[in-house]
Design an enzyme around this catalytic site. Structure first.
Site, PDB file in Angstrom:
ATOM      1  N   VAL A  12      -8.063 -10.556   1.606  1.00  0.00           N
ATOM      2  CA  VAL A  12      -7.686 -10.153   0.239  1.00  0.00           C
ATOM      3  C   VAL A  12      -8.762 -10.572  -0.765  1.00  0.00           C
ATOM      4  CG1 VAL A  12      -5.933 -10.327  -1.567  1.00  0.00           C
ATOM      5  CG2 VAL A  12      -5.236 -10.293   0.826  1.00  0.00           C
ATOM      6  N   VAL A 127       4.456  -9.472  -3.129  1.00  0.00           N
ATOM      7  CA  VAL A 127       5.490  -8.623  -2.519  1.00  0.00           C
ATOM      8  C   VAL A 127       4.987  -7.177  -2.506  1.00  0.00           C
ATOM      9  CG1 VAL A 127       7.864  -7.757  -2.672  1.00  0.00           C
ATOM     10  CG2 VAL A 127       7.347 -10.091  -3.415  1.00  0.00           C
ATOM     11  N   ILE A 131       1.940  -2.032  -3.670  1.00  0.00           N
ATOM     12  CA  ILE A 131       3.031  -1.328  -4.377  1.00  0.00           C
ATOM     13  C   ILE A 131       3.392  -2.080  -5.645  1.00  0.00           C
ATOM     14  CG2 ILE A 131       5.390  -0.439  -4.212  1.00  0.00           C
ATOM     15  CD1 ILE A 131       5.187  -0.843  -1.166  1.00  0.00           C
ATOM     16  N   GLY A 182      -6.201  -6.276   9.832  1.00  0.00           N
ATOM     17  CA  GLY A 182      -6.070  -7.159   8.661  1.00  0.00           C
ATOM     18  C   GLY A 182      -4.697  -7.141   8.033  1.00  0.00           C
ATOM     19  N   LYS A 200       9.349 -12.775   0.785  1.00  0.00           N
ATOM     20  CA  LYS A 200       9.302 -11.665  -0.178  1.00  0.00           C
ATOM     21  C   LYS A 200      10.689 -11.366  -0.762  1.00  0.00           C
ATOM     22  CE  LYS A 200       5.226  -9.750   2.037  1.00  0.00           C
ATOM     23  NZ  LYS A 200       4.780  -8.898   3.144  1.00  0.00           N
TER      24      LYS A 200
HETATM   25  N1  HSE Z   1       1.499  -9.850   6.898  1.00  0.00           N
HETATM   26  C1  HSE Z   1       1.976  -9.158   5.744  1.00  0.00           C
HETATM   27  C2  HSE Z   1       2.570  -7.835   6.186  1.00  0.00           C
HETATM   28  C3  HSE Z   1       0.850  -8.962   4.790  1.00  0.00           C
HETATM   29  O1  HSE Z   1       2.326  -7.437   7.316  1.00  0.00           O
HETATM   30  O2  HSE Z   1       3.286  -7.203   5.439  1.00  0.00           O
HETATM   31  C4  HSE Z   1       1.257  -8.548   3.435  1.00  0.00           C
HETATM   32  O3  HSE Z   1       2.101  -9.455   2.827  1.00  0.00           O
END
Ligand code: HSE
Length: 405
Positions: A12, A127, A131, A182, A200
């Site tokens: 990120v 979260v 989006i 990733g 989340k």
């Molecule tokens: N590991 C998380 C996912 C990354 O796969 O949604 C994003 O929060």
């Protein structure tokens, strides 16, 4: 010019630096000022980076520099992220983070410090990756009482389900591919055991209902017990299986919240969310259902949300954004045993005893196994019945909630 420090140059963080450099003019137009990367904190060397001269290994460079007004935390984990973020806010610097573990564990405290020092603490990317969900929830939907938020909140597990179902890939290969792309967390256990989705839904619930919901108060189940047989049976019954984070307000105002695999009716829009995409449904009392959809993981989608927060901080250096909640003690959470749900059961053999235990349920004969879609029970009662069946020698192969979304 506004000076920014980015802590972390992983997936990120490198995306954030890339967007700040490649979209410099676009961002200048949006903000009316230049965003200048003054520091990037990382223990590794990046000699090929176009901003290789700005790297530091020392957090003190950032905290002691009065010129830095926005600190971006994209390190992941809570150590040392929590300490660095706290000290940045205490120093009156605004902080942007994509770190859901940090926000879910320490959000109330960090928001309170930001309030005290008149700084901003923004966390849109924590979260739903790229989006926009938290800002719309707290601003665009502010006129609503939120009745429920239900979502596919983890891209990795959704990606794994898709690869298993559509490409016949086994679980480990699909996870490895998600890691290579990733999507996965540093420790993928957080994805497959549901902890990432739990963090989340905690952030969504805290923001929507105003009190911090801590992850350890949320019933959480991962996807590791789901078999292809279950996926196929669900499909024949008109459902798909998804890892769902769900929080709904009950009649007495408490929150019924969980993260677990669920059978979702093919009529529900969330059943169509595939690949690494996330889908989040917010039920407002004025709007009815509103659905947010997009890439929930990955370098540039997540970095896009981080950069939007940086711009927002830049626009509000002297005022505070109200993306706020106060601390919670768990007293507003329904015990998972009192949560009401129906379940899908897959039972070895003719399942007579299970059918008897779960009277008035839908029963399907399936090649030497019995599928039962129960009526609604308190979850605690379902657990008791399953324990009694086990003691009686009945082999219940799977038990998966049926979502009522
Ligand atoms: N590991 C998380 C996912 C990354 O796969 O949604 C994003 O929060």
């Amino acid at each position: 010019m506004i000076s920014v420090a980015i802590m972390g140059h992983g997936t990120v963080g490198s995306g954030v630096a890339e967007i700040l450099l490649t979209h410099k003019h676009k961002l200048f137009t949006a903000l009316g000022e230049e965003l200048y990367i003054k520091y990037i904190l990382d223990l590794r060397e990046f000699p090929e980076s176009p901003v290789a001269d700005r790297f530091t290994k020392n957090f003190n460079d950032i905290i002691n520099d009065l010129d830095v007004s926005i600190v971006v935390e994209v390190m992941g984990g809570t150590n040392p992220a929590y300490d660095y973020v706290k000290r940045s806010l205490q120093a009156g610097k605004s902080v942007v983070t994509s770190n859901k573990e940090l926000v879910a564990k320490h959000g109330a405290e960090l928001l309170a410090i930001a309030k005290e020092t008149n700084a901003n603490f923004l966390y849109e990317a924590s979260v739903g990756g790229g989006i926009p969900i938290l800002r719309p929830l707290s601003q665009c939907l502010v006129a609503n009482e939120v009745d429920e938020i239900a979502g596919i909140l983890n891209g990795t597990t959704n990606f794994i389900f898709g690869k298993m179902i559509n490409d016949n890939m086994n679980f480990d290969d699909a996870l490895k591919l998600a890691q290579d792309l990733g999507y996965a967390e540093r420790n993928p256990e957080a994805d497959i055991e549901g902890h990432d989705a739990c963090r989340k839904i905690c952030i969504l619930a805290s923001l929507a209902f105003g009190k911090h919901v801590y992850p350890d108060s949320v019933y959480t189940e991962g996807i590791t017990k789901i078999t292809l047989d279950d996926v196929k049976h669900a499909n024949n019954l008109g459902y798909v299986i998804k890892l769902i984070g769900d929080v709904k307000k009950t009649e007495n105002g408490k929150l019924d919240i969980c993260v677990c695999p669920m059978l979702i009716s093919k009529d529900c829009i969330l059943s169509d969310i595939n690949d690494v995409f996330n889908g989040i449904m917010v039920k407002g009392d004025c709007t009815g259902d509103v659905v947010f959809y997009g890439k929930g993981a990955g370098k540039l989608p997540t970095a896009s949300a981080v950069v939007a927060d940086i711009v927002d901080c830049g626009k509000h250096l002297k005022t505070r954004k109200r993306m706020f909640w106060t601390d919670g003690d768990g007293s507003n959470i329904v015990s998972y045993k009192d949560s009401i749900t129906s379940v899908y059961l897959r039972v070895e053999g003719n399942g007579d005893k299970a059918v008897e235990a779960f009277k008035d349920s839908q029963v399907v004969d399936a090649n030497g196994e019995t599928i039962i879609l129960t009526k609604e029970y308190h979850f605690g009662e379902i657990e008791e019945k399953l324990a009694a069946l086990k003691a009686d020698g009945v082999n219940v192969l799977s038990a998966i909630r049926v979502g009522n979304i």
